[in-house]
Every structure is written in structure tokens, then in C-alpha cells.
Design an enzyme around this catalytic site. Structure first.
Site, short mmCIF file in Angstrom:
data_model
loop_
_atom_site.label_atom_id
_atom_site.label_comp_id
_atom_site.label_asym_id
_atom_site.label_seq_id
_atom_site.Cartn_x
_atom_site.Cartn_y
_atom_site.Cartn_z
N SER A 64 -24.68 26.38 -22.67
CA SER A 64 -25.06 27.23 -23.80
C SER A 64 -23.90 27.49 -24.75
O SER A 64 -24.11 27.91 -25.89
CB SER A 64 -25.63 28.56 -23.30
OG SER A 64 -24.67 29.24 -22.51
N HIS A 71 -15.79 24.60 -20.54
CA HIS A 71 -15.47 25.70 -19.62
C HIS A 71 -15.88 25.31 -18.22
O HIS A 71 -16.93 24.71 -18.00
CB HIS A 71 -16.14 27.02 -20.04
CG HIS A 71 -17.61 26.90 -20.30
ND1 HIS A 71 -18.13 26.36 -21.46
CD2 HIS A 71 -18.68 27.25 -19.55
CE1 HIS A 71 -19.45 26.38 -21.41
NE2 HIS A 71 -19.81 26.91 -20.26
N ASN A 118 -21.43 22.64 -16.75
CA ASN A 118 -22.74 22.30 -17.31
C ASN A 118 -22.48 21.46 -18.55
O ASN A 118 -21.68 21.83 -19.41
CB ASN A 118 -23.52 23.57 -17.69
CG ASN A 118 -23.92 24.36 -16.46
OD1 ASN A 118 -24.28 23.79 -15.43
ND2 ASN A 118 -23.86 25.68 -16.55
P1 DGP Z 1 -22.83 27.59 -19.88
O1 DGP Z 1 -24.24 28.07 -19.75
O2 DGP Z 1 -22.43 26.59 -18.79
O3 DGP Z 1 -22.53 27.08 -21.27
O4 DGP Z 1 -21.92 28.86 -19.61
C1 DGP Z 1 -21.66 29.82 -20.59
C2 DGP Z 1 -21.40 31.10 -19.87
O5 DGP Z 1 -20.78 31.97 -20.78
C3 DGP Z 1 -22.66 31.80 -19.37
O6 DGP Z 1 -22.64 31.85 -17.95
C4 DGP Z 1 -22.58 33.18 -19.95
C5 DGP Z 1 -21.17 33.28 -20.47
N1 DGP Z 1 -21.02 34.03 -21.71
C6 DGP Z 1 -21.80 33.95 -22.82
N2 DGP Z 1 -21.34 34.76 -23.77
C7 DGP Z 1 -20.22 35.36 -23.25
C8 DGP Z 1 -19.28 36.31 -23.76
O7 DGP Z 1 -19.35 36.77 -24.91
N3 DGP Z 1 -18.29 36.71 -22.93
C9 DGP Z 1 -18.15 36.21 -21.65
N4 DGP Z 1 -17.13 36.66 -20.92
N5 DGP Z 1 -19.01 35.31 -21.14
C10 DGP Z 1 -20.03 34.90 -21.94
#
Ligand code: DGP
Length: 119
Positions: free
Chosen positions: A100, A105, A92
């Protein structure tokens, strides 16, 4: 940007450093892979480069081989998750597209049929 001064407040830099807990499934010299806390499929792993860049384009511009390596690592994750070459990779890019966390990633999604177009 890969300026370390930008990384202090970055959630994924915190996970890469080991300061923030995560369910890590694979760790390499260049990337840390951990389960997404809001899984959108039975397998949902984030492949995160150790270096800080805001998104995939910034990584490609500053470290093209690092971007290629991310895809290789994603394939290793998919294999170890039993996805047998059948998975979706997602970057994304930009808030309007659902980004977000502003540290590059690569989402690895699999374990269910994938619809197209994505939502
Ligand atoms: P994006 O929306 O493409 O930026 O993906 C960010 C992702 O990160 C979303 O699917 C949720 C995940 N995420 C957010 N906070 C955390 C966290 O503290 N730990 C983990 N393992 N994932 C998280």
C-alpha cells in the site's frame, strides 16, 4: 526509481525526512526503522531505506548492497526487540500482494507464533 521528484508525495520519504511523525526505534545512515501503525504482531517494525525506490526489486536493481543492508538492519531491530533470531521478514510487492506504500519497506514481525501459509 530513486528520482527525487518522485518523493515529494511519498509518505515514507516524509517520515525519513522527519516531516511526518513516527515512533522510530532505530536510525542508521541508510535506513529509518519505525513501528507500523497497524501492527499485525506484538512487534511490527518497518525498516525503510532513506533512498526512494518503489519496492524491493527496484532497490535490488539499483542498489543491491542497500538491499542486503536492509536485512542486516532488520536483524538488529529484531535483536533489540528481544526476538532472539525468531521473526518474520516480509516485502509486499505490488498492490495485489498487499503493498500500500510504494517506497521499499521490510516488515519485521514477531512476538507471537507465525502461521504458514500467510493470509
Ligand atoms: P504495505 O502494506 O506492505 O505497503 O505496508 C505498509 C504499512 O505501512 C502498513 O502495514 C501500514 C503502515 N503505515 C501506513 N501509514 C503509516 C504511517 O503513517 N505511519 C506508520 N508508522 N505506518 C504506516
Amino acid at each position: 526509481m530513486s528520482d527525487p521528484s518522485h518523493t515529494a508525495d511519498c509518505l515514507f520519504c516524509g517520515i525519513v525526512r522527519g516531516d511526518v511523525p513516527a515512533e522510530v526505534v532505530l536510525s542508521t545512515d541508510t535506513a529509518v526503522c519505525f513501528r507500523d501503525t497497524m501492527p499485525q504482531a506484538p512487534t511490527h517494525v518497518l525498516v525503510v531505506p532513506r533512498s526512494h525506490h518503489a519496492n524491493a526489486v527496484e532497490l535490488a536493481r539499483h542498489d543491491p548492497s542497500g538491499l542486503a543492508e536492509l536485512v542486516e538492519v532488520a536483524d538488529k531491530v529484531a535483536e533489540s526487540e528481544g526476538l532472539a533470531g525468531d521473526y518474520r521478514l516480509v516485502f509486499n510487492t505490488g498492490a495485489g500482494a498487499g503493498q500500500s506504500v510504494f517506497h521499499t519497506h521490510l516488515h519485521v514481525l514477531g512476538g507471537r507464533p507465525m502461521n504458514w501459509p500467510p493470509g
